[in-house]
Scaffold this active site. Structure first.
Site, PDB file in Angstrom:
ATOM      1  N   ASP A  66       0.657  -1.331   0.064  1.00 13.42           N
ATOM      2  CA  ASP A  66       0.104  -0.018  -0.227  1.00 13.42           C
ATOM      3  C   ASP A  66       1.018   1.309   0.087  1.00 13.42           C
ATOM      4  O   ASP A  66       2.067   1.411   0.166  1.00 13.42           O
ATOM      5  CB  ASP A  66      -0.980   0.127   1.160  1.00 13.42           C
ATOM      6  CG  ASP A  66      -0.281  -0.343   2.546  1.00 13.42           C
ATOM      7  OD1 ASP A  66       1.039  -0.184   2.743  1.00 13.42           O
ATOM      8  OD2 ASP A  66      -1.015  -0.933   3.276  1.00 13.42           O
ATOM      9  N   ASN A 132      -7.146  -2.995  14.552  1.00 11.62           N
ATOM     10  CA  ASN A 132      -8.626  -3.392  14.564  1.00 11.62           C
ATOM     11  C   ASN A 132      -8.927  -4.497  13.541  1.00 11.62           C
ATOM     12  O   ASN A 132      -9.795  -4.876  12.813  1.00 11.62           O
ATOM     13  CB  ASN A 132      -9.391  -2.352  13.849  1.00 11.62           C
ATOM     14  CG  ASN A 132      -8.809  -1.837  12.440  1.00 11.62           C
ATOM     15  OD1 ASN A 132      -7.901  -2.234  11.882  1.00 11.62           O
ATOM     16  ND2 ASN A 132      -9.569  -0.778  11.838  1.00 11.62           N
ATOM     17  N   HIS A 134      -7.108  -4.950  10.486  1.00  9.98           N
ATOM     18  CA  HIS A 134      -6.908  -5.089   9.171  1.00  9.98           C
ATOM     19  C   HIS A 134      -5.678  -5.588   8.581  1.00  9.98           C
ATOM     20  O   HIS A 134      -4.735  -5.132   9.252  1.00  9.98           O
ATOM     21  CB  HIS A 134      -7.034  -3.467   8.600  1.00  9.98           C
ATOM     22  CG  HIS A 134      -6.034  -2.508   9.202  1.00  9.98           C
ATOM     23  ND1 HIS A 134      -6.283  -1.522   9.951  1.00  9.98           N
ATOM     24  CD2 HIS A 134      -4.614  -2.482   8.651  1.00  9.98           C
ATOM     25  CE1 HIS A 134      -5.232  -0.893  10.155  1.00  9.98           C
ATOM     26  NE2 HIS A 134      -4.204  -1.554   9.356  1.00  9.98           N
ATOM     27  N   GLU A 139      -9.794  -2.223   5.532  1.00 13.31           N
ATOM     28  CA  GLU A 139     -10.422  -2.004   6.854  1.00 13.31           C
ATOM     29  C   GLU A 139     -11.605  -2.849   6.933  1.00 13.31           C
ATOM     30  O   GLU A 139     -12.264  -3.552   5.974  1.00 13.31           O
ATOM     31  CB  GLU A 139     -10.883  -0.581   6.759  1.00 13.31           C
ATOM     32  CG  GLU A 139      -9.637   0.521   6.639  1.00 13.31           C
ATOM     33  CD  GLU A 139      -9.024   0.771   7.947  1.00 13.31           C
ATOM     34  OE1 GLU A 139      -8.851  -0.161   8.984  1.00 13.31           O
ATOM     35  OE2 GLU A 139      -8.539   1.839   8.283  1.00 13.31           O
TER      36      GLU A 139
END
Length: 234
Positions: A66, A132, A134, A139
């Protein structure tokens, strides 16, 4: 569940050693030609170990997971800068690929990157995981069939990642990221996760059920996953 192999270590440095030996074996057996790379503090000991080693990557092509939208490669907060600083300036690779967060047409850039990725075929993809759950910037709620796309970052991710931003540069709220399907197309996946904040995500994997709100659990759909962690999950 049996598809995910867990390796428990005592420290991130030991985790880096484990990854080094895995990579060394793949290189020696001519099984590593295309390597997927990740960024973030988890990867710093990994790249330190690789740069200090005698491993030869001159025939290896890399693809990063990314990149932030709107940050030039010259920004110390960009992932292009991180990769050069921690690995690419110290080791020679055949070719390196990072999504272009400065592209004038982001959708076209995503399609170009995905096509290059599928043409090259990842042998190994290195992964970290967010608090979280990811993986890359996929996400919670990202679908399983997602290819490289523009992701909107959650408040959780923005909060965690903003600590790394220097010079008061504002963290971008969007990023280009490989999708879940892009990641799962790799022959082998290796995920590193250290520290208590990563426990909830790893426990979700141990539950053995795919939950789109914890994108790490999509790894359960892959046949060859190694998770290296300093957490005792028993």
């Amino acid at each position: 569940m049996e598809k995910c192999k867990f390796i428990q270590v005592n420290s991130p440095e030991q985790g880096a050693d484990q990854f080094y030996h895995l990579i060394k074996e793949e290189l020696e057996n001519d099984r590593l030609h295309v390597l997927g790379l990740a960024t973030g503090s988890t990867m710093i000991p990994v790249y330190k170990k690789l740069t200090e080693s005698a491993l030869d990557f001159s025939n290896v092509t890399t693809f990063n997971l990314d990149e932030y939208v709107g940050l030039p490669a010259s920004s110390p907060n960009s992932y292009a800068y991180f990769m050069k600083d921690n690995l690419f300036n110290k080791k020679t690779f055949k070719e390196t690929n990072i999504p272009d967060g400065m592209a004038s047409d982001l959708d076209t850039e995503c399609a170009r990157y995905e096509a290059a990725l599928q043409n090259a075929k990842l042998d190994i993809q290195l992964l970290g995981v967010g608090e979280n759950g990811h993986i890359a910037f996929n996400e919670p709620g990202t679908p399983a069939d997602s290819a490289t796309h523009v992701a909107t970052l959650t408040e959780s991710t923005l909060g965690v990642n903003s600590q790394y931003f220097e010079n008061d540069e504002k963290i971008p709220e969007t990023a280009l990221t490989m999708g879940i399907a892009s990641i799962l197309s790799a022959k082998k996946l290796v995920l590193l996760a250290f520290g208590e904040k990563k426990r909830p995500a790893l426990m979700k994997v141990l539950e053995g059920k795919v939950d789109k709100d914890w994108t790490i659990t999509y790894l359960l759909q892959h046949d060859d996953v190694t998770i290296i962690t300093d957490l005792d999950l028993k």
